[in-house]
Design a protein around this motif. Structure first.
Motif, PDB file in Angstrom:
ATOM      1  N   ALA A 171      -4.612 -10.233   3.496  1.00  0.00           N
ATOM      2  CA  ALA A 171      -3.452  -9.808   2.596  1.00  0.00           C
ATOM      3  C   ALA A 171      -2.424  -8.909   3.437  1.00  0.00           C
ATOM      4  O   ALA A 171      -1.187  -9.267   2.936  1.00  0.00           O
ATOM      5  N   ARG A 172      -2.752  -8.234   4.198  1.00  0.00           N
ATOM      6  CA  ARG A 172      -1.967  -7.493   5.018  1.00  0.00           C
ATOM      7  C   ARG A 172      -1.086  -8.329   5.954  1.00  0.00           C
ATOM      8  O   ARG A 172       0.096  -8.176   6.052  1.00  0.00           O
TER       9      ARG A 172
ATOM     10  N   ARG B  32      -8.705  -7.758   2.760  1.00  0.00           N
ATOM     11  CA  ARG B  32      -7.691  -7.019   2.883  1.00  0.00           C
ATOM     12  C   ARG B  32      -6.776  -7.142   4.029  1.00  0.00           C
ATOM     13  O   ARG B  32      -5.528  -6.938   3.954  1.00  0.00           O
TER      14      ARG B  32
ATOM     15  N   SER C 219       0.788  -1.294   0.093  1.00  0.00           N
ATOM     16  CA  SER C 219      -0.148  -0.007   0.026  1.00  0.00           C
ATOM     17  C   SER C 219       0.765   1.123   0.023  1.00  0.00           C
ATOM     18  O   SER C 219       0.313   2.528  -0.315  1.00  0.00           O
TER      19      SER C 219
ATOM     20  N   ARG D  70     -14.819  -8.045   1.868  1.00  0.00           N
ATOM     21  CA  ARG D  70     -13.811  -7.424   1.317  1.00  0.00           C
ATOM     22  C   ARG D  70     -12.664  -6.846   2.151  1.00  0.00           C
ATOM     23  O   ARG D  70     -11.388  -6.905   1.941  1.00  0.00           O
ATOM     24  N   PHE D  71     -13.303  -6.205   3.360  1.00  0.00           N
ATOM     25  CA  PHE D  71     -12.350  -5.555   4.258  1.00  0.00           C
ATOM     26  C   PHE D  71     -11.391  -6.800   5.046  1.00  0.00           C
ATOM     27  O   PHE D  71     -10.267  -6.886   5.207  1.00  0.00           O
TER      28      PHE D  71
END
Length: 407
Positions: free
Chosen positions: A321-322, A318, A228, A314-315
Motif C-alpha cells: 500500500a505504501r 502495508r 499515515s 499484514r506487513f
C-alpha cells in the motif's frame, strides 16, 4: 536506424556552438547544438569474465561495483562473495583481496569499489560504516569510518584526482543530502540548496570539504504527505549528479533542465553547458507508468526480503500500500545520469519518453564541445579507465552477470 556522422559533420556541428557571457566573473554559458549527431557504439571488446562453468573466481554471486586503476587493470567487487578480484588487460586474474568477516580488511556488506591514483583500492562497507583502504598489493591499510552512525549506501562515488584519497558522492538526493549533513552545513533536506562535497579519507574518520553549492527543489515541490501522516520525498525528484574531472574540478547537473555546471579545482563555476531540451510535465499516464514499474520492482524483490527476514502478510500488505501511495515530482528531468572519464569526457544519459525509458547518451567535453550521442539502447559504462577503456556489466535471463571490457 540512427544516422552516424562523418568527421566534417561533427566539425560543422561544433562550430554551431556559441558562448554567452554568464552572470559570474569569467563564467560562460555555452549553448550546444539542439540536433543530435549520432555516434555508432562500435566499442572494441577486449575480454569478458563471468561464467557458470568457468574458473571458480568468475562465478560471480552479485557484482556490486567495478573500477579501473591507472594501469587499466580492473577491480571487480563481488558483494555476495565479499571478495575483490583484479583482472589484467588480457582478462586473467592477477590477485584477490578481501573476504567475509568482521576483522581488518574483511567485508560484511561491501557495496562499492574505487581505485585512487596511487593504486590504493577503496571499498565501502555498509555494515562497517566506512571505507576499507587497501594498498596497491591488496594489503589492508586501515578502515576510515563515517562520523557518528550515519551509515549509508551511496548511489555512486567518484574518486577525485590529486594527492591523497578523496571521493565525491554522485547520484541520489538521499546520499548527497547525507553528505550535506556530514559537512555540517544544515540538516539533510532542510533548504533549497545542497552542497557538492568531497569526502576526505586521510585519517581514521571521514572529513568533508564543500566544493560548491547546487540547486535543490523546494520542500513544497519535493515532499508530500502519506496517508499515515508522514512526509516522504516525491519519487523522480531531480537528483544532484556529479562527475569528477581530470583537472580537479567537477561537472554537475542540479536541475530538471539540461544544464551542466563545470567548476575549477576550487569550486568556482567556470562555465555552464546547455542543450535545448525541456523537462516533460508529469502526466497522469506517466505517473501510472512509474507507479506500475515501482510495484513490479517491489514484487520482484519481495521473495528475497521474505527469505532474509520473517515478515507477516499484514506487513507485506502495508508495504505494498505504501508503494501504491507514493507521489512523483511534477516534471520528468531531462538528465537521468552523468558519468565522467579519466580523459575528461562527460557522458549524459537523457530520459526517454516516459519515466521508465532511457534516452540517448550525449558525450561532451568540459570546455563545451558536443561530440555526439549514442542511441538509447547503448549501455552506460559501469566504469571508465585510461586510454578509452570501458567496463560494462551485463546480466542474462538466468541472472548470470558478466563484465565486458572494451575500448
Amino acid at each position: 536506424m540512427p544516422r552516424t556522422t562523418s568527421g566534417i559533420e561533427t566539425i560543422l556541428a561544433l562550430l554551431v556552438c556559441f558562448m554567452i557571457p554568464g552572470p559570474g566573473s569569467g563564467q560562460q554559458v555555452i549553448a550546444l547544438p539542439s540536433e543530435d549527431i549520432w555516434l555508432e557504439p562500435d566499442f572494441e571488446e577486449l575480454y569478458r569474465v563471468g561464467s557458470f562453468d568457468g574458473p571458480e573466481w568468475q562465478q560471480f554471486g552479485m557484482i556490486a561495483s567495478v573500477a579501473f586503476d591507472a594501469a587499466g587493470t580492473l577491480h571487480i567487487l563481488d558483494g555476495q562473495a565479499a571478495r575483490a578480484f583484479v583482472v589484467s588487460l588480457d582478462g586473467e586474474l592477477v590477485r584477490e583481496y578481501g573476504r567475509p568477516g568482521e576483522g581488518p580488511g574483511e567485508f560484511e556488506e561491501a557495496g562499492w569499489i574505487g581505485v585512487a591514483e596511487r593504486g590504493q583500492a577503496i571499498v565501502f562497507d555498509f555494515q562497517r560504516n566506512g571505507f576499507h583502504i587497501f594498498d596497491s598489493k591488496g594489503e589492508i591499510e586501515r578502515l576510515v569510518r563515517l562520523p557518528g552512525d550515519y551509515s549509508f549506501m551511496p548511489a555512486q562515488l567518484d574518486v577525485h584526482p590529486g594527492g591523497g584519497i578523496t571521493l565525491v558522492p554522485n547520484g541520489a538526493v538521499g546520499a548527497v543530502s547525507l553528505a550535506a549533513a556530514l559537512a555540517g552545513n544544515h540538516p539533510a533536506n532542510a533548504k533549497a540548496t545542497r552542497p557538492v562535497v568531497r569526502l576526505v579519507l586521510d585519517g581514521d574518520v571521514v572529513r568533508t570539504d564543500t566544493l560548491a553549492q547546487a540547486w535543490m527543489p523546494s520542500l513544497e515541490q519535493r515532499r508530500f504527505r502519506m496517508p499515515s501522516g508522514l512526509y516522504r520525498e516525491r519519487r523522480l525528484t531531480p537528483p544532484l549528479l556529479v562527475g569528477t574531472l581530470a583537472g580537479g574540478g567537477v561537472a554537475f547537473s542540479d536541475t530538471s533542465a539540461y544544464r551542466i555546471r563545470i567548476t575549477d579545482p576550487e569550486g568556482a563555476i567556470e562555465r555552464v553547458l546547455r542543450r535545448q531540451f525541456a523537462p516533460k510535465p508529469m502526466t497522469d499516464r506517466m505517473r501510472e507508468v512509474a507507479r506500475q514499474h515501482d510495484i513490479e520492482v517491489f514484487e520482484r524483490e519481495l521473495p528475497t526480503l521474505r527469505n532474509a527476514i520473517n515478515i507477516s502478510d499484514r506487513f507485506v500488505a502495508r508495504m505494498r500500500a505504501r508503494e501504491e501511495s507514493f507521489e512523483y515530482y511534477h516534471e520528468l528531468s531531462v538528465i537521468r545520469d552523468l558519468q565522467t572519464s579519466p580523459e575528461g569526457t562527460i557522458w549524459i544519459r537523457r530520459s526517454g519518453d516516459d519515466p521508465t525509458a532511457e534516452g540517448p547518451i550525449d558525450v561532451l567535453t568540459p570546455d563545451g564541445r558536443y561530440l555526439g550521442s549514442y542511441p538509447s539502447d547503448t549501455l552506460m559504462p559501469a566504469a571508465f579507465g585510461p586510454n578509452g577503456l570501458l567496463a560494462f556489466i551485463e546480466t542474462d535471463e538466468l541472472g548470470l552477470q558478466t563484465v565486458v571490457v572494451a575500448r
